[in-house]
Design a protein around this motif. Structure first.
Motif, PDB file in Angstrom:
ATOM      1  N   TYR A 106      11.560  -3.625  -3.961  1.00 51.89           N
ATOM      2  CA  TYR A 106      11.792  -4.946  -3.375  1.00 51.89           C
ATOM      3  C   TYR A 106      11.442  -4.962  -1.885  1.00 51.89           C
ATOM      4  O   TYR A 106      10.705  -5.840  -1.419  1.00 51.89           O
ATOM      5  CB  TYR A 106      13.253  -5.364  -3.560  1.00 51.89           C
ATOM      6  CG  TYR A 106      13.630  -6.552  -2.713  1.00 51.89           C
ATOM      7  CD1 TYR A 106      13.198  -7.833  -3.052  1.00 51.89           C
ATOM      8  CD2 TYR A 106      14.374  -6.393  -1.536  1.00 51.89           C
ATOM      9  CE1 TYR A 106      13.505  -8.928  -2.251  1.00 51.89           C
ATOM     10  CE2 TYR A 106      14.686  -7.480  -0.727  1.00 51.89           C
ATOM     11  CZ  TYR A 106      14.246  -8.745  -1.091  1.00 51.89           C
ATOM     12  OH  TYR A 106      14.538  -9.812  -0.291  1.00 51.89           O
ATOM     13  N   TYR A 107      11.972  -4.002  -1.150  1.00 51.10           N
ATOM     14  CA  TYR A 107      11.764  -4.008   0.300  1.00 51.10           C
ATOM     15  C   TYR A 107      10.298  -3.798   0.676  1.00 51.10           C
ATOM     16  O   TYR A 107       9.834  -4.340   1.677  1.00 51.10           O
ATOM     17  CB  TYR A 107      12.647  -2.957   0.971  1.00 51.10           C
ATOM     18  CG  TYR A 107      14.075  -3.424   1.138  1.00 51.10           C
ATOM     19  CD1 TYR A 107      14.381  -4.460   2.008  1.00 51.10           C
ATOM     20  CD2 TYR A 107      15.111  -2.837   0.417  1.00 51.10           C
ATOM     21  CE1 TYR A 107      15.688  -4.908   2.159  1.00 51.10           C
ATOM     22  CE2 TYR A 107      16.421  -3.277   0.559  1.00 51.10           C
ATOM     23  CZ  TYR A 107      16.693  -4.312   1.425  1.00 51.10           C
ATOM     24  OH  TYR A 107      17.994  -4.768   1.566  1.00 51.10           O
ATOM     25  N   LEU A 108       9.564  -3.024  -0.111  1.00 56.42           N
ATOM     26  CA  LEU A 108       8.165  -2.732   0.247  1.00 56.42           C
ATOM     27  C   LEU A 108       7.173  -3.752  -0.282  1.00 56.42           C
ATOM     28  O   LEU A 108       6.088  -3.905   0.285  1.00 56.42           O
ATOM     29  CB  LEU A 108       7.780  -1.334  -0.236  1.00 56.42           C
ATOM     30  CG  LEU A 108       8.501  -0.157   0.445  1.00 56.42           C
ATOM     31  CD1 LEU A 108       7.990   1.173  -0.101  1.00 56.42           C
ATOM     32  CD2 LEU A 108       8.330  -0.199   1.962  1.00 56.42           C
ATOM     33  N   THR A 109       7.535  -4.453  -1.348  1.00 51.26           N
ATOM     34  CA  THR A 109       6.531  -5.342  -1.967  1.00 51.26           C
ATOM     35  C   THR A 109       6.919  -6.809  -2.013  1.00 51.26           C
ATOM     36  O   THR A 109       6.046  -7.682  -2.053  1.00 51.26           O
ATOM     37  CB  THR A 109       6.229  -4.885  -3.405  1.00 51.26           C
ATOM     38  OG1 THR A 109       7.411  -5.045  -4.215  1.00 51.26           O
ATOM     39  CG2 THR A 109       5.781  -3.443  -3.440  1.00 51.26           C
ATOM     40  N   ASN A 110       8.227  -7.123  -2.029  1.00 49.38           N
ATOM     41  CA  ASN A 110       8.630  -8.516  -2.264  1.00 49.38           C
ATOM     42  C   ASN A 110       9.288  -9.194  -1.076  1.00 49.38           C
ATOM     43  O   ASN A 110       9.309 -10.412  -0.998  1.00 49.38           O
ATOM     44  CB  ASN A 110       9.604  -8.589  -3.462  1.00 49.38           C
ATOM     45  CG  ASN A 110       8.937  -8.144  -4.747  1.00 49.38           C
ATOM     46  OD1 ASN A 110       7.772  -8.429  -4.969  1.00 49.38           O
ATOM     47  ND2 ASN A 110       9.683  -7.424  -5.589  1.00 49.38           N
ATOM     48  N   GLU A 111       9.873  -8.420  -0.161  1.00 49.81           N
ATOM     49  CA  GLU A 111      10.590  -9.043   0.949  1.00 49.81           C
ATOM     50  C   GLU A 111       9.629  -9.832   1.824  1.00 49.81           C
ATOM     51  O   GLU A 111       8.491  -9.409   2.086  1.00 49.81           O
ATOM     52  CB  GLU A 111      11.295  -7.974   1.805  1.00 49.81           C
ATOM     53  CG  GLU A 111      12.220  -8.604   2.839  1.00 49.81           C
ATOM     54  CD  GLU A 111      12.833  -7.586   3.797  1.00 49.81           C
ATOM     55  OE1 GLU A 111      13.426  -8.017   4.786  1.00 49.81           O
ATOM     56  OE2 GLU A 111      12.691  -6.386   3.542  1.00 49.81           O
ATOM     57  N   LEU A 156       0.835  -1.207   0.000  1.00 49.39           N
ATOM     58  CA  LEU A 156       0.000   0.000   0.000  1.00 49.39           C
ATOM     59  C   LEU A 156       0.863   1.248   0.000  1.00 49.39           C
ATOM     60  O   LEU A 156       0.577   2.221  -0.715  1.00 49.39           O
ATOM     61  CB  LEU A 156      -0.925   0.002   1.223  1.00 49.39           C
ATOM     62  CG  LEU A 156      -2.094  -0.989   1.211  1.00 49.39           C
ATOM     63  CD1 LEU A 156      -2.734  -1.071   2.590  1.00 49.39           C
ATOM     64  CD2 LEU A 156      -3.146  -0.556   0.168  1.00 49.39           C
ATOM     65  N   LEU A 157       1.928   1.212   0.782  1.00 46.91           N
ATOM     66  CA  LEU A 157       2.832   2.362   0.848  1.00 46.91           C
ATOM     67  C   LEU A 157       3.524   2.575  -0.500  1.00 46.91           C
ATOM     68  O   LEU A 157       3.633   3.716  -0.975  1.00 46.91           O
ATOM     69  CB  LEU A 157       3.864   2.153   1.953  1.00 46.91           C
ATOM     70  CG  LEU A 157       4.941   3.238   2.093  1.00 46.91           C
ATOM     71  CD1 LEU A 157       4.310   4.608   2.348  1.00 46.91           C
ATOM     72  CD2 LEU A 157       5.921   2.892   3.213  1.00 46.91           C
ATOM     73  N   PHE A 158       3.976   1.480  -1.135  1.00 47.14           N
ATOM     74  CA  PHE A 158       4.651   1.616  -2.431  1.00 47.14           C
ATOM     75  C   PHE A 158       3.713   2.223  -3.476  1.00 47.14           C
ATOM     76  O   PHE A 158       4.099   3.090  -4.263  1.00 47.14           O
ATOM     77  CB  PHE A 158       5.162   0.259  -2.914  1.00 47.14           C
ATOM     78  CG  PHE A 158       5.966   0.349  -4.188  1.00 47.14           C
ATOM     79  CD1 PHE A 158       7.257   0.848  -4.175  1.00 47.14           C
ATOM     80  CD2 PHE A 158       5.413  -0.031  -5.419  1.00 47.14           C
ATOM     81  CE1 PHE A 158       7.995   0.959  -5.348  1.00 47.14           C
ATOM     82  CE2 PHE A 158       6.136   0.076  -6.585  1.00 47.14           C
ATOM     83  CZ  PHE A 158       7.431   0.570  -6.551  1.00 47.14           C
ATOM     84  N   ASN A 159       2.459   1.777  -3.444  1.00 50.02           N
ATOM     85  CA  ASN A 159       1.478   2.350  -4.369  1.00 50.02           C
ATOM     86  C   ASN A 159       1.272   3.836  -4.107  1.00 50.02           C
ATOM     87  O   ASN A 159       1.144   4.641  -5.049  1.00 50.02           O
ATOM     88  CB  ASN A 159       0.135   1.615  -4.246  1.00 50.02           C
ATOM     89  CG  ASN A 159       0.206   0.185  -4.763  1.00 50.02           C
ATOM     90  OD1 ASN A 159       1.150  -0.172  -5.473  1.00 50.02           O
ATOM     91  ND2 ASN A 159      -0.777  -0.631  -4.417  1.00 50.02           N
ATOM     92  N   LYS A 160       1.272   4.197  -2.827  1.00 49.70           N
ATOM     93  CA  LYS A 160       1.070   5.605  -2.460  1.00 49.70           C
ATOM     94  C   LYS A 160       2.245   6.475  -2.929  1.00 49.70           C
ATOM     95  O   LYS A 160       2.065   7.648  -3.274  1.00 49.70           O
ATOM     96  CB  LYS A 160       0.908   5.705  -0.937  1.00 49.70           C
ATOM     97  CG  LYS A 160       0.573   7.100  -0.443  1.00 49.70           C
ATOM     98  CD  LYS A 160       0.450   7.110   1.086  1.00 49.70           C
ATOM     99  CE  LYS A 160       0.192   8.526   1.592  1.00 49.70           C
ATOM    100  NZ  LYS A 160       0.188   8.585   3.072  1.00 49.70           N
ATOM    101  N   LEU A 161       3.447   5.895  -2.965  1.00 48.16           N
ATOM    102  CA  LEU A 161       4.625   6.656  -3.378  1.00 48.16           C
ATOM    103  C   LEU A 161       4.623   6.969  -4.879  1.00 48.16           C
ATOM    104  O   LEU A 161       5.330   7.885  -5.330  1.00 48.16           O
ATOM    105  CB  LEU A 161       5.909   5.883  -3.030  1.00 48.16           C
ATOM    106  CG  LEU A 161       6.194   5.672  -1.532  1.00 48.16           C
ATOM    107  CD1 LEU A 161       7.426   4.805  -1.342  1.00 48.16           C
ATOM    108  CD2 LEU A 161       6.367   6.993  -0.808  1.00 48.16           C
TER     109      LEU A 161
END
Length: 612
Positions: free
Chosen positions: A35-40, A10-15
């Protein structure tokens, strides 16, 4: 049907990062953010708090490398924990990760708007405040205050004033602290910052507690608690409960103390406020130490120490070690006490916490005092005094002066002892510390008692008693009554002595102060010995011995055994007298305390008498 998005996604989308549009030389940084926000993978349930938010901190780091400051601040402003509703950079403080906070704030300060800089500078000030570096904390708070005033942000101005007030409380400059907090409260009310009102009322309560105005402190904390509960502001509620616990601890109301601290701990665990958990456990440890339940006290301090180590809170670690040292001092394990105080001192020096260094040096002086190594005690206490004066900590200065007075009293240098207590008395009266004033007067009374100036001794101790009663400090009231009992016993007025000692015993039993109960039972035993009522003397000494054994107070046990030896000698039971004296001597030699010499002299007298 789509899967629920994680907080990171959600945060990555907001960015709104479009990898096709970012500069090629910074592409790797943005790929890392994705990577860190969506895949880790999610951290395991047993992960520490810092591990749980590592992905956000890594994303912040890579955005900082890309110099994308607006997105970087957005990442650390995420509300990670719905229970506290605090931004991540504030949540790190709640968990006690001060060094990580400093890294974040240092990286981004000066890169955004003045209003954001004010927030970041305040964050830096708070981190250094909790790490014990008040000079740096005040510097950052003043910078933040200047920005907020220039921008006309009245609510922010109030918050900065409150932060400055806290720093000055820590320095022992209470008049300045109260001045800042009163201004902060006015602005919080004016801007309808109700959480700010809760916090500032609590801080005012802390300031009044520190100067011994306990009823005023309780009033402020109750107001803070009431508003926090109406707002459902759990962090503020926990803080108010903890502060109420501390005030009642000072008043000797231990059961009420434990009740407040238990409630604070439960809320702190619900919202995962690690700092509040630490504080509650540390203060519960102190409360159980006062009750003479030393093993429970150690258990709580060990729990606090574990949290401090986990979160990297070196100041919390330093305080837990110092408190452990004080508990082992109560237990009579002076070598272990020295070890803990030395560890506490090493950390304080490592993190440049001058106040912590001052405290640890003072505690080391106290341990050497109990060991009878008075020159060593004076050396440490003088170092503590020098630091207190250097950092402007008036309450610390007063405490060091008082303890130096006790050391010189033990050396028989009564004039110097009186001078130090008089210096302490001047300071505590200047800063309005009523509790400290009572202690200084009581100490002066006991010095005049050593000088056999009983009239002056009674005059000073009665002043101490009056202050204790006026501020509602039951523990100090009991101690004053016990001291009066000892003075009248020395004067041969055993009726008055017994009356005062019985009053002390009643208070000690009422508040659950086992150490005080053991002491006053022993003093009653001494009075009955003087009255030649030997069966009653033995009965009271045996009760005292039983309490000291139960709570693990080894020095108290040795002193009581020696008193029993004297009674049995008085009634001609020299075989028993030698037996008790030998037990006392063995303990005193093991502890390395001055009682050992008294026991040896008495044993030689007993053996000499038996040969004649």
């Amino acid at each position: 049907m789509t899967d629920t998005l994680t907080l990171g996604q959600l945060l990555f989308n907001k960015l709104k990062i479009d990898l096709d549009e970012v500069p090629i030389d910074r592409l790797s940084e943005y790929i890392a953010v994705e990577y860190y926000l969506t895949n880790e993978d999610d951290p395991p349930p047993e992960a520490t708090n810092i591990e749980k938010v590592n992905r956000y901190l890594q994303a912040f780091h890579h955005l900082s490398e890309a110099e994308d400051w607006s997105r970087a601040i957005e990442v650390i402003s995420i509300c990670f924990d719905a229970r506290t509703e605090e931004e991540l950079y504030k949540q790190l403080h709640i968990w006690g990760y001060y060094h990580q906070s400093i890294e974040l704030f240092d990286r981004i300060a000066g890169k955004l708007s003045p209003s954001m800089d004010a927030i970041l500078l305040n964050g830096l000030g708070n981190a250094y405040h909790y790490l014990g570096n008040q000079t740096k904390a005040i510097e950052y708070f003043q910078q933040s205050l200047a920005i907020t005033r220039e921008s006309g942000n009245r609510q922010g101005e109030g918050a900065m004033l409150g932060s400055l007030g806290l720093a000055y409380i820590y320095l022992g400059e209470y008049e300045q602290a109260i001045y800042y907090h009163e201004q902060s409260l006015e602005l919080a009310i004016e801007t309808e910052d109700f959480k700010g009102v809760v916090n500032t009322l609590g801080h005012l309560g802390v300031a009044y507690y520190d100067i011994g105005e306990y009823q005023q402190a309780i009033e402020y904390q109750r107001q803070s608690l009431s508003i926090a509960q109406k707002l459902d502001y759990l962090q503020g509620e926990a803080a108010a409960l903890g502060n109420l616990g501390i005030v009642h601890l000072a008043l000797g109301d231990y059961q009420q103390t434990i009740d407040y601290l238990d409630r604070q701990l439960k809320i702190a665990e619900i919202i995962d406020d690690r700092r509040a958990q630490e504080d509650a456990m540390g203060n519960l440890g102190i409360a159980y130490d006062c009750l003479g339940d030393y093993f429970t006290a150690i258990e709580y301090q060990q729990k606090r120490l574990a949290i401090a180590k986990e979160t990297g809170n070196r100041r919390g670690e330093e305080m837990a070690l110092g408190n452990m040292g004080l508990i082992y001092l109560s237990l009579g394990d002076y070598r272990k006490s020295l070890e803990y105080q030395q560890q506490s001192l090493a950390i304080a020096r490592d993190i440049k916490n001058r106040r912590g260094e001052e405290t640890a040096l003072g505690n080391l002086g106290t341990v050497y005092y109990y060991l009878g190594e008075y020159p060593e005690a004076i050396d440490y206490l003088q170092q503590s005094l020098d630091i207190a004066r250097d950092i402007g900590n008036r309450s610390g200065e007063a405490s060091a002066l008082g303890n130096l007075g006790l050391a010189y009293d033990a050396l028989g240098d009564y004039q110097k002892a009186i001078e130090y207590q008089q210096q302490r008395l001047v300071i505590v009266r200047e800063i309005g510390d009523r509790s400290g004033e009572g202690e200084a007067l009581g100490n002066l009374g006991m010095i005049y008692f050593s000088l056999e100036d009983y009239e002056k001794a009674i005059e000073y101790v009665e002043q101490d008693l009056a202050i204790a009663q006026s501020i509602g400090n039951r523990l100090s009231e009991g101690n004053s009554l016990g001291n009066l009992g000892g003075i009248y016993c020395a004067m041969g007025d055993y009726k008055k002595a017994l009356d005062y000692l019985q009053q002390h015993l009643a208070i000690a039993q009422e508040i659950g102060h086992q150490q005080g109960e053991g002491n006053t039972l022993g003093n009653l035993g001494i009075a009955f010995t003087k009255l030649e009522q030997y069966p009653l003397a033995i009965e009271h000494f045996e009760k005292s011995l039983q309490i000291f054994k139960a709570i693990g107070n080894v020095p108290g046990e040795a002193t009581t055994l020696q008193n029993l030896a004297k009674v049995y000698h008085e009634i001609g039971e020299d075989t028993l007298a030698v037996e008790y004296c030998d037990r006392a001597l063995a303990i005193a030699l093991k502890l390395g305390i001055p009682l050992a010499q008294e026991c040896q002299d008495f044993r030689e007298k007993l053996l000499k008498d038996r040969l004649q």
